[in-house]
Scaffold this motif. Structure first.
Motif, PDB file in Angstrom:
ATOM      1  N   GLU A  68      -4.746   3.957  -5.690  1.00  0.00           N
ATOM      2  CA  GLU A  68      -5.869   4.792  -5.343  1.00  0.00           C
ATOM      3  C   GLU A  68      -7.094   4.425  -6.035  1.00  0.00           C
ATOM      4  O   GLU A  68      -8.279   4.497  -5.491  1.00  0.00           O
ATOM      5  N   LYS A  69      -7.178   4.068  -7.339  1.00  0.00           N
ATOM      6  CA  LYS A  69      -8.328   3.788  -8.049  1.00  0.00           C
ATOM      7  C   LYS A  69      -9.126   2.759  -7.506  1.00  0.00           C
ATOM      8  O   LYS A  69     -10.547   2.702  -7.254  1.00  0.00           O
ATOM      9  N   LYS A  70      -8.305   1.547  -7.071  1.00  0.00           N
ATOM     10  CA  LYS A  70      -9.010   0.439  -6.484  1.00  0.00           C
ATOM     11  C   LYS A  70      -9.672   0.654  -5.117  1.00  0.00           C
ATOM     12  O   LYS A  70     -10.610   0.161  -4.674  1.00  0.00           O
ATOM     13  N   LEU A  71      -8.820   1.670  -4.266  1.00  0.00           N
ATOM     14  CA  LEU A  71      -9.317   1.854  -3.003  1.00  0.00           C
ATOM     15  C   LEU A  71     -10.793   2.815  -3.066  1.00  0.00           C
ATOM     16  O   LEU A  71     -11.630   2.428  -2.196  1.00  0.00           O
ATOM     17  N   VAL A  72     -10.732   3.392  -4.084  1.00  0.00           N
ATOM     18  CA  VAL A  72     -12.250   4.127  -4.487  1.00  0.00           C
ATOM     19  C   VAL A  72     -13.089   3.141  -4.727  1.00  0.00           C
ATOM     20  O   VAL A  72     -14.418   3.426  -4.161  1.00  0.00           O
ATOM     21  N   ILE A  73     -12.903   2.059  -5.543  1.00  0.00           N
ATOM     22  CA  ILE A  73     -14.029   0.937  -5.709  1.00  0.00           C
ATOM     23  C   ILE A  73     -14.229   0.304  -4.318  1.00  0.00           C
ATOM     24  O   ILE A  73     -15.386   0.113  -4.269  1.00  0.00           O
TER      25      ILE A  73
END
Length: 656
Positions: free
Chosen positions: A195-200
């Motif tokens: 989830e964190k990487k997708l936001v980036i």
């Protein structure tokens, strides 16, 4: 002859000049016409044939391009063009066969790259990964970044499959590489990190596309859609269904160009809906199953959609579920387990427990290795249909690791006791005790409760020796519990007095168990009942036997029982009224009071009795020629209670 050949060469050069001009300008329709001019003069011209095939491919006329290549005399020289057309026509198997049959060794870079892409489409991720890795190592051009992105996509799918290969760490300098890394993490269950990487990735994508002035907001949203759908999936898998549903709804509202993305978002929305919002789910599952997505989704995605379609049909009770399940098994034989469960659920909804158990029994017979989990569902069905013996047989057929787990042992004992087979229940507990003794390394969790239950059961059944085995195991795990030791001494005493005597030495002395201080403390405790008893004792002890008001001198006045009152004119010899318990309006002698507001309808001459109105009413033709009975007054049958009342009234009148 020389002049003809010279003219032919001149025309070919002229047409090639035109062809080059149209190709550089991107005018592929005109390039096709120029190629045809050359081929009409010189059919063996390879360059013209290649230019025509490429121009048709650029115009997305893949079918026409493939037909042209197959008819071309030098088709062996057009392997790449033929394989590419077959790949774009969604026949990757043919494309792979064309490349492999070409016998070109080593493969040129363009064919090697096409083969890697074909293998990826066929989901041969290991072969595709090895080929892409070799291409990336041995090529240096402007497309290096795209090849690395493709390699990371293959690596992400390998991670989802659970490969043993050690995958490389890619530089996450583009939003595509960050996205692929997030996909790999979500495929291995690391949804929070993904989830964190997708936001980036979403942020990087927007910044990169906004730099291009030709990109509109609609184009940017269309590119961001795939990242957002993957983000919604990660949220959904973390139990955040509402947030995921909002993202899916927004994505579908924007109508992205990729039909595969629409299918994935629609399918995942159906999963969130479950058995709610069924009409919306039916609409979305149709969108997920259109023919356009057949060649754009991988097998894993297509299987999920097919299973969800069957589950939705189960929820809605619409359509032929049996037919859908049969189609599912025919298309995907490895989904027989899911198909069996769906069919079983349908029979259970219809309360056809016998048919449901038959479906599971067939699956277990075909797949004995996969039956360990499904056996428990089968046991539940047998119990729901009241067949305890079959449930016991299934439990007994489990492998030892599961059969002797505390839960299964408890279930078997309960079922045997319910069938009045105490001997079999005892055998189950004995076997469990012996198995755990021989397999100490395999024990998991706290088994003290099972040992305790087994010991109590065998002690009650008079099997002291078997009970002692359970108590020994229990005492070994709790050596400080004196209660267990005491039970063990009792068990030993019944079959081995020497062991009982040795074990009793470990028991604490009686003097150490209680002290004078503890006894005084217990006596002084002001519990409610003890306090009352103490007050009564003190009150009694304070009074002397001769003092007035003491319990010894005063006797309690016993209350005399009051005689039941009978009615004033009760006659014991008279028979009771048989209708005495009926409501007043249901008794024989009850007369309904007339409502004075309702006037009686009179017919006939004045003064005629109302009871004779029908006799002389000429409007009722059916009365003519019939014998009319005169009304008679029926004597009322009064019960004893009414008779007594009348007698009472007469007496009163007589007094006057």
């Amino acid at each position: 002859m020389a002049s003809r050949e010279a003219q032919k060469e001149l025309n070919i050069r002229q047409y090639y000049t035109e062809l080059n001009k149209f190709g550089q300008a991107g005018e592929y329709d005109k390039a096709v016409k120029a190629s045809n001019k050359i081929l009409s003069i010189a059919p063996e011209e390879l360059k013209a044939a290649q230019c025509k095939a490429v121009s048709l491919i650029q115009l997305s006329k893949f079918d026409e391009a493939l037909k042209f290549v197959e008819k071309c005399p030098n088709v062996q020289e057009l392997v790449f063009e033929k394989a590419y057309c077959e790949y774009r026509l969604n026949t990757p198997e043919k494309a792979l066969k064309t490349i492999e049959n070409s016998k070109i060794n080593p493969l040129p870079p363009n064919l090697k790259e096409l083969k890697a892409q074909v293998l990826y489409r066929l989901e041969h991720y290991d072969d595709s990964y090895n080929l892409y890795r070799d291409i990336v190592k041995n090529s240096t051009d402007d497309y290096e970044e795209e090849r690395t992105t493709n390699l990371s996509a293959v690596a992400a799918n390998l991670a989802i499959q659970g490969t043993d290969k050690k995958l490389p760490d890619f530089r996450e300098n583009t939003y595509e590489l960050v996205y692929n890394s997030a996909v790999a993490l979500s495929g291995t269950g690391k949804y929070t990190e993904a989830e964190k990487k997708l936001v980036i990735s979403e942020k990087m994508c927007r910044e990169f596309l906004e730099e291009d002035e030709t990109m509109t907001e609609a184009d940017i949203e269309n590119e961001l859609a795939i990242i957002r759908v993957q983000l919604a999936y990660c949220l959904q898998m973390q139990g955040k269904g509402k947030e995921a549903a909002i993202i899916y709804a927004e994505t579908l509202k924007n109508k992205p160009n990729d039909p595969a993305l629409v299918a994935v978002a629609s399918n995942n929305s159906v999963v969130i809906n479950k058995d709610q919002n069924v009409f919306d789910s039916k609409k979305k599952i149709r969108a997920a199953m259109v023919d356009a997505v057949e060649h754009k989704l991988n097998n894993r995605q297509k299987k999920s959609i097919a299973v969800n379609n069957c589950i939705l049909a189960l929820y809605t009770n619409q359509g032929d579920l049996a037919q859908l399940v049969n189609k599912l098994v025919l298309k995907y034989p490895d989904l027989e387990y899911q198909a069996s469960l769906i069919q079983t659920c349908q029979y259970m909804k219809d309360k056809k427990y016998k048919e449901a158990s038959e479906v599971l029994e067939k699956f277990v017979a075909k797949n004995p290795k996969l039956s360990s989990d499904i056996n428990f569902a089968l046991i539940q069905l047998h119990l729901m249909s009241g067949n305890k013996s079959k449930a016991i047989d299934v439990l007994q057929s489990l492998d030892n690791d599961r059969k002797f787990s505390p839960g299964v042992v408890s279930a078997l004992v309960s079922l045997y006791l319910g069938s009045n087979d105490k001997q079999a229940a005892s055998e189950v507990l004995k076997n469990a005790v012996d198995w755990y003794k021989n397999n100490k390394n395999k024990t998991a969790g706290d088994l003290s409760d099972m040992w305790r239950q087994a010991a109590d059961f065998h002690l009650r059944g008079g099997e002291a020796e078997t009970a002692a085995k359970s108590l020994e195991e229990l005492f070994r795990s709790n050596p400080s519990d004196m209660k267990i030791l005491a039970q063990l001494v009792i068990a030993y005493a019944q079959f081995d007095p020497k062991k009982a005597q040795e074990a009793s030495k470990k028991l604490p002395a009686l003097e150490t168990l209680t002290t004078q201080a503890e006894i005084d403390e217990l006596e002084a405790t002001n519990w409610m009942m003890i306090a009352k008893a103490v007050k009564k004792k003190t009150a009694k002890s304070d009074q002397s036997p001769g003092t007035p008001g003491s319990d010894l001198t005063q006797k309690k006045n016993k209350k005399k029982k009051r005689k039941n009152k009978l009615p004033k004119y009760f006659d014991a010899n008279a028979k009771p009224d048989p209708e005495r318990w009926l409501p007043k309006q249901e008794r024989t002698g009850y007369r309904k009071k007339k409502d004075r507001r309702v006037k009686e309808v009179m017919k006939g001459s004045q003064g005629m009795a109302s009871g004779q109105a029908d006799q002389f009413d000429m409007t009722k033709a059916q009365n003519l020629g019939q014998n009319v009975k005169t009304p008679t007054n029926r004597e009322e049958v009064l019960g004893p209670r009414q008779q007594q009342r009348k007698h009472q009234q007469k007496k009163k009148k007589g007094k006057h």
